[in-house]
Motif scaffolding. Structure first.
Motif, PDB file in Angstrom:
ATOM      1  N   ILE A 233       0.851  -1.208   0.000  1.00 27.62           N
ATOM      2  CA  ILE A 233       0.000   0.000   0.000  1.00 27.62           C
ATOM      3  C   ILE A 233       0.883   1.253   0.000  1.00 27.62           C
ATOM      4  CG2 ILE A 233      -1.876   1.218   1.178  1.00 27.62           C
ATOM      5  CD1 ILE A 233      -2.649  -1.549  -0.060  1.00 27.62           C
ATOM      6  N   GLU A 234       1.997   1.191   0.723  1.00 25.75           N
ATOM      7  CA  GLU A 234       2.929   2.322   0.659  1.00 25.75           C
ATOM      8  C   GLU A 234       3.468   2.456  -0.769  1.00 25.75           C
ATOM      9  OE1 GLU A 234       6.692   2.037   2.719  1.00 25.75           O
ATOM     10  OE2 GLU A 234       6.959   4.202   2.716  1.00 25.75           O
ATOM     11  N   THR A 235       3.757   1.315  -1.386  1.00 26.95           N
ATOM     12  CA  THR A 235       4.239   1.346  -2.771  1.00 26.95           C
ATOM     13  C   THR A 235       3.187   2.020  -3.667  1.00 26.95           C
ATOM     14  OG1 THR A 235       5.305  -0.791  -2.349  1.00 26.95           O
ATOM     15  CG2 THR A 235       5.166  -0.094  -4.651  1.00 26.95           C
ATOM     16  N   GLY A 236       1.949   1.584  -3.545  1.00 24.66           N
ATOM     17  CA  GLY A 236       0.863   2.158  -4.354  1.00 24.66           C
ATOM     18  C   GLY A 236       0.699   3.647  -4.089  1.00 24.66           C
ATOM     19  N   GLU A 264      -2.112  -2.177 -12.733  1.00 25.99           N
ATOM     20  CA  GLU A 264      -2.967  -2.157 -13.928  1.00 25.99           C
ATOM     21  C   GLU A 264      -3.849  -0.915 -13.949  1.00 25.99           C
ATOM     22  OE1 GLU A 264      -3.198  -3.637 -16.868  1.00 25.99           O
ATOM     23  OE2 GLU A 264      -1.298  -4.406 -16.094  1.00 25.99           O
ATOM     24  N   LYS A 265      -4.505  -0.644 -12.806  1.00 24.46           N
ATOM     25  CA  LYS A 265      -5.443   0.493 -12.754  1.00 24.46           C
ATOM     26  C   LYS A 265      -4.700   1.817 -12.892  1.00 24.46           C
ATOM     27  CE  LYS A 265      -9.447  -0.609 -12.964  1.00 24.46           C
ATOM     28  NZ  LYS A 265     -10.283  -0.175 -14.090  1.00 24.46           N
ATOM     29  N   LEU A 266      -3.546   1.906 -12.233  1.00 25.26           N
ATOM     30  CA  LEU A 266      -2.837   3.187 -12.269  1.00 25.26           C
ATOM     31  C   LEU A 266      -2.251   3.428 -13.662  1.00 25.26           C
ATOM     32  CD1 LEU A 266      -1.401   3.306  -8.659  1.00 25.26           C
ATOM     33  CD2 LEU A 266      -3.384   4.498  -9.569  1.00 25.26           C
ATOM     34  N   ARG A 267      -1.911   2.344 -14.343  1.00 32.99           N
ATOM     35  CA  ARG A 267      -1.450   2.514 -15.737  1.00 32.99           C
ATOM     36  C   ARG A 267      -2.582   3.060 -16.607  1.00 32.99           C
ATOM     37  NH1 ARG A 267       1.728  -3.044 -16.302  1.00 32.99           N
ATOM     38  NH2 ARG A 267       3.818  -2.287 -15.839  1.00 32.99           N
ATOM     39  N   GLU A 268      -3.814   2.604 -16.294  1.00 36.43           N
ATOM     40  CA  GLU A 268      -4.969   3.061 -17.069  1.00 36.43           C
ATOM     41  C   GLU A 268      -5.118   4.585 -16.988  1.00 36.43           C
ATOM     42  OE1 GLU A 268      -8.225   0.203 -16.221  1.00 36.43           O
ATOM     43  OE2 GLU A 268      -9.553   1.849 -16.842  1.00 36.43           O
ATOM     44  N   THR A 269      -4.630   5.177 -15.893  1.00 34.24           N
ATOM     45  CA  THR A 269      -4.744   6.633 -15.750  1.00 34.24           C
ATOM     46  C   THR A 269      -3.644   7.371 -16.526  1.00 34.24           C
ATOM     47  OG1 THR A 269      -3.343   6.812 -13.783  1.00 34.24           O
ATOM     48  CG2 THR A 269      -5.682   6.390 -13.397  1.00 34.24           C
ATOM     49  N   GLY A 270      -2.743   6.598 -17.138  1.00 38.21           N
ATOM     50  CA  GLY A 270      -1.699   7.237 -17.943  1.00 38.21           C
ATOM     51  C   GLY A 270      -0.341   7.278 -17.266  1.00 38.21           C
ATOM     52  N   ILE A 271      -0.260   6.687 -16.071  1.00 38.94           N
ATOM     53  CA  ILE A 271       1.042   6.648 -15.381  1.00 38.94           C
ATOM     54  C   ILE A 271       1.853   5.507 -15.988  1.00 38.94           C
ATOM     55  CG2 ILE A 271       2.204   6.362 -13.155  1.00 38.94           C
ATOM     56  CD1 ILE A 271      -0.409   7.227 -11.787  1.00 38.94           C
ATOM     57  N   ASP A 278      16.124  -2.989  -9.974  1.00 40.08           N
ATOM     58  CA  ASP A 278      16.070  -2.731  -8.535  1.00 40.08           C
ATOM     59  C   ASP A 278      14.804  -2.002  -8.089  1.00 40.08           C
ATOM     60  OD1 ASP A 278      16.875  -0.578  -9.957  1.00 40.08           O
ATOM     61  OD2 ASP A 278      18.465   0.059  -8.589  1.00 40.08           O
ATOM     62  N   GLY A 279      13.730  -2.122  -8.855  1.00 32.90           N
ATOM     63  CA  GLY A 279      12.483  -1.519  -8.390  1.00 32.90           C
ATOM     64  C   GLY A 279      11.517  -1.185  -9.512  1.00 32.90           C
ATOM     65  N   LEU A 280      10.524  -0.361  -9.151  1.00 28.62           N
ATOM     66  CA  LEU A 280       9.527   0.058 -10.150  1.00 28.62           C
ATOM     67  C   LEU A 280       9.826   1.500 -10.555  1.00 28.62           C
ATOM     68  CD1 LEU A 280       6.111  -1.205  -8.683  1.00 28.62           C
ATOM     69  CD2 LEU A 280       7.331  -2.117 -10.657  1.00 28.62           C
ATOM     70  N   ARG A 281       9.987   1.721 -11.857  1.00 26.67           N
ATOM     71  CA  ARG A 281      10.190   3.077 -12.374  1.00 26.67           C
ATOM     72  C   ARG A 281       8.794   3.650 -12.665  1.00 26.67           C
ATOM     73  NH1 ARG A 281      13.748   6.792 -12.230  1.00 26.67           N
ATOM     74  NH2 ARG A 281      15.315   5.160 -12.449  1.00 26.67           N
ATOM     75  N   VAL A 282       8.484   4.767 -12.058  1.00 31.15           N
ATOM     76  CA  VAL A 282       7.154   5.360 -12.230  1.00 31.15           C
ATOM     77  C   VAL A 282       7.308   6.761 -12.815  1.00 31.15           C
ATOM     78  CG1 VAL A 282       5.003   5.970 -11.072  1.00 31.15           C
ATOM     79  CG2 VAL A 282       6.371   4.088 -10.199  1.00 31.15           C
ATOM     80  N   VAL A 283       6.608   7.011 -13.921  1.00 33.03           N
ATOM     81  CA  VAL A 283       6.664   8.331 -14.543  1.00 33.03           C
ATOM     82  C   VAL A 283       5.223   8.828 -14.719  1.00 33.03           C
ATOM     83  CG1 VAL A 283       7.513   9.672 -16.507  1.00 33.03           C
ATOM     84  CG2 VAL A 283       8.764   7.630 -15.785  1.00 33.03           C
ATOM     85  N   GLY A 284       4.922   9.933 -14.079  1.00 32.65           N
ATOM     86  CA  GLY A 284       3.577  10.504 -14.184  1.00 32.65           C
ATOM     87  C   GLY A 284       3.438  11.304 -15.469  1.00 32.65           C
ATOM     88  N   PRO A 285       2.233  11.368 -16.034  1.00 29.92           N
ATOM     89  CA  PRO A 285       2.032  12.143 -17.260  1.00 29.92           C
ATOM     90  C   PRO A 285       2.058  13.647 -16.977  1.00 29.92           C
ATOM     91  CG  PRO A 285      -0.058  11.308 -16.471  1.00 29.92           C
ATOM     92  CD  PRO A 285       0.986  10.780 -15.525  1.00 29.92           C
ATOM     93  N   PRO A 286       2.254  14.477 -18.026  1.00 24.66           N
ATOM     94  CA  PRO A 286       2.262  15.926 -17.796  1.00 24.66           C
ATOM     95  C   PRO A 286       0.927  16.396 -17.192  1.00 24.66           C
ATOM     96  CG  PRO A 286       2.927  15.386 -20.052  1.00 24.66           C
ATOM     97  CD  PRO A 286       2.478  14.113 -19.423  1.00 24.66           C
ATOM     98  N   LYS A 287       1.004  17.513 -16.462  1.00 25.29           N
ATOM     99  CA  LYS A 287      -0.190  18.082 -15.801  1.00 25.29           C
ATOM    100  C   LYS A 287      -1.369  18.171 -16.788  1.00 25.29           C
ATOM    101  CE  LYS A 287      -1.396  21.732 -12.661  1.00 25.29           C
ATOM    102  NZ  LYS A 287      -2.102  22.853 -12.890  1.00 25.29           N
ATOM    103  N   GLY A 288      -2.528  17.799 -16.349  1.00 29.42           N
ATOM    104  CA  GLY A 288      -3.733  17.950 -17.173  1.00 29.42           C
ATOM    105  C   GLY A 288      -4.000  16.783 -18.108  1.00 29.42           C
ATOM    106  N   THR A 289      -3.115  15.770 -18.106  1.00 32.39           N
ATOM    107  CA  THR A 289      -3.322  14.679 -19.065  1.00 32.39           C
ATOM    108  C   THR A 289      -3.624  13.321 -18.416  1.00 32.39           C
ATOM    109  OG1 THR A 289      -0.961  14.150 -19.185  1.00 32.39           O
ATOM    110  CG2 THR A 289      -1.771  15.773 -20.747  1.00 32.39           C
ATOM    111  N   LEU A 290      -3.837  13.308 -17.095  1.00 28.46           N
ATOM    112  CA  LEU A 290      -4.213  12.036 -16.457  1.00 28.46           C
ATOM    113  C   LEU A 290      -5.580  11.608 -16.993  1.00 28.46           C
ATOM    114  CD1 LEU A 290      -3.377  12.524 -12.671  1.00 28.46           C
ATOM    115  CD2 LEU A 290      -2.758  10.501 -14.003  1.00 28.46           C
ATOM    116  N   HIS A 291      -5.735  10.300 -17.247  1.00 31.51           N
ATOM    117  CA  HIS A 291      -7.030   9.801 -17.715  1.00 31.51           C
ATOM    118  C   HIS A 291      -7.886   9.399 -16.514  1.00 31.51           C
ATOM    119  CE1 HIS A 291      -5.049   9.614 -21.484  1.00 31.51           C
ATOM    120  NE2 HIS A 291      -4.292   8.580 -21.161  1.00 31.51           N
ATOM    121  N   PRO A 292      -9.189   9.502 -16.659  1.00 27.93           N
ATOM    122  CA  PRO A 292     -10.053   8.965 -15.602  1.00 27.93           C
ATOM    123  C   PRO A 292     -10.046   7.435 -15.660  1.00 27.93           C
ATOM    124  CG  PRO A 292     -11.373   9.779 -17.435  1.00 27.93           C
ATOM    125  CD  PRO A 292      -9.944  10.086 -17.775  1.00 27.93           C
ATOM    126  N   ALA A 293     -10.451   6.776 -14.587  1.00 27.42           N
ATOM    127  CA  ALA A 293     -10.568   5.310 -14.578  1.00 27.42           C
ATOM    128  C   ALA A 293     -11.555   4.930 -13.480  1.00 27.42           C
ATOM    129  CB  ALA A 293      -9.211   4.671 -14.312  1.00 27.42           C
TER     130      ALA A 293
END
Ligand code: EPU
Length: 422
Positions: A233-236, A264-271, A278-293
């Motif tokens: 949950i901390e990871t999420g 899976e769900k967080l990828r659906e939002t565009g992340i 050595d871990g999970l690389r997470v890159v958030g999309p530019p401001k204003g472009t997150l998708h709903p899910a």
């Protein structure tokens, strides 16, 4: 009482280390009751709930020492003493001592946990299972008393999948005479971690991680040296933080195989979430472009209720409408009123939240109401314009180790301050 001051809008970068899982550590600590001698538990997070469980065990005569993330619990001189109301009221997971105590001593007295901020949370299935194993259960003056000469194996069907219920019964059954089968058992990774550690102690458990768990009781268990799993949950939560701030971070010491529904769900939002050595690389999309899910909270392997609040915070700023259905706890939308204070557009009807994405959130004074609700306010505040003050963060301290240090190290603007007394 401490509060957090967060100024949002900063891009984060760097690496973050995930701590050991609180909800794996608590049952593992309770399981030490089952054997005599010193058990060493590693990767234990430094959290208020861990201190509370230590107090519950110390009150029963366990000798406990902690150094870094290594917790030593010696249950050699344990006596049969109750888990008192003063401790159980601050942490309902204290009820995890019920199964092991009755299995080891033939008698257990534990204060009955009341409801909490997120729901009524009865323990009827814990009690039903122990009764099936031959325990006599009585409720008196706010306490559960369980008695049994020696528990005996039984087939137990849980009509609802319960995490701590499965854990309590599994621990009790480990020392029962004969074989116990738990049907519709919880499948959470924390249940599996407990089964693995009990097996290391000499228990005979198969099927953990599946919905039918079989436990062949043994006469005694021995102490172990065991490292607990990382906190999913901390990871999420850190994935949502990177997602909402459009950041690029590496999340280390996590288990991707425990994260499937969340990822899976967080990828659906565009992340973007990718596994690296050595871990999970997470890159958030530019401001204003997150998708709903849309999500529906479910027992594992479904989307966890413990990530619902952080998910809502994330999609508050998505470009469109998200539907969230909470199916596990009846009152787990306390964060919504606080997020609205920051400009979120969320409607609640029964157990469904309709989140209409807004262009941006604005910092505001808000109040933490429970552990994951507090985490959602941190997620929102990191993306909001201006300063957010989060009050009552003792809730956050129950489940997130050094969250402000971890976020500052990533470049976030976050400070803990003492609130002036009213
Ligand atoms: N339930 C019953 N009867 C029972 C037991 C549970 O009706 O005897 C119901 C509950 O009311 C709830 C559902 O079953 O509607 C599931 O509850 P569960 O028993 O699985 O929850 P829990 O064991 O009390 C653990 C975690 C929670 C997490 C839930 C669900 C620990 C110490 N706690 O609680 O963690 O939300 O499972 O996954 O493992 C948190 O960390 O923030 C937290 C609340």
């Amino acid at each position: 009482m401490d509060r957090l001051l967060i100024t949002g809008g900063k891009r984060l970068s760097g690496e973050v280390e995930i701590s050991g899982a609180k909800n794996a550590a608590l049952p593992l600590m309770a399981s030490t009751i089952l054997c005599k001698g010193e058990t060493v538990l590693r990767n234990i997070p430094n959290l208020k709930d861990i201190n509370t469980m230590s107090q519950v065990l110390a009150n029963m005569g366990a000798a406990i020492s902690v150094e870094g993330g290594c917790l030593k619990i010696n249950t050699g001189s344990l006596v049969n003493k109750e888990a008192p109301y003063e401790l159980v009221k601050t942490m309902r997971a204290s009820v995890l001592t019920l199964g092991p105590m009755v299995a080891r001593f033939g008698y257990a007295k534990v204060s009955l946990p009341g409801g909490c901020a997120i729901g009524a949370r009865p323990i009827n299935l814990h009690l039903m299972g122990l009764e099936k194993m031959g325990a006599k259960i009585t409720l008196s003056r706010g306490y559960v008393v369980a008695k049994a000469k020696r528990l005996k194996g039984a087939t137990i069907f849980c009509d609802i999948s319960t995490v701590t219920g499965t854990e309590n019964l599994m621990m009790a059954a480990a020392l029962a005479k004969g074989t116990t089968v738990i049907e519709n058992a919880a499948r959470e990774p924390e249940v599996e971690d407990l089964a693995n550690s009990l097996n290391a102690m000499g228990a005979k458990i198969t099927g953990a991680g599946c919905s039918v768990i079989e436990i062949e009781g043994v006469d005694e268990l021995h102490p172990i040296d065991y490292k607990i799993i990382p906190d999913r949950i901390e990871t999420g939560t850190f994935i949502t933080i990177a997602g909402i701030t459009g950041s690029n971070i590496l999340i280390k010491n996590c288990r991707a195989d425990h994260m499937l529904a969340i990822v899976e769900k967080l990828r659906e939002t565009g992340i973007s979430i990718t596994e690296e050595a050595d871990g999970l690389r997470v890159v958030g999309p530019p401001k204003g472009t997150l998708h709903p899910a849309d999500i529906k909270t479910m027992p594992f392997p479904g989307f966890p209720t413990d990530m619902q609040a952080q998910f809502i915070a994330l999609v508050c700023v998505a470009a469109g409408t998200s539907i969230v259905k909470e199916t596990i706890f009846e009152n787990r939308y306390m964060h919504v009123a606080e997020l609205r204070r920051m400009g979120a557009n969320i409607e609640i009807e029964d157990n469904i939240a309709t989140v209409r994405g807004v262009e941006g959130l604005l910092g505001a004074p808000v109040m933490a109401t429970d552990l994951r609700a507090s985490a959602s306010l941190v997620v929102a505040a990191l993306a909001a314009e201006g300063e957010t003050v989060i009050d009552r963060i003792y809730h956050l301290d129950r489940g997130y180790e050094k969250i402000e240090d971890k976020i500052s190290k990533l470049g976030g603007d976050i400070r803990r301050v003492k609130a002036a007394r009213a």
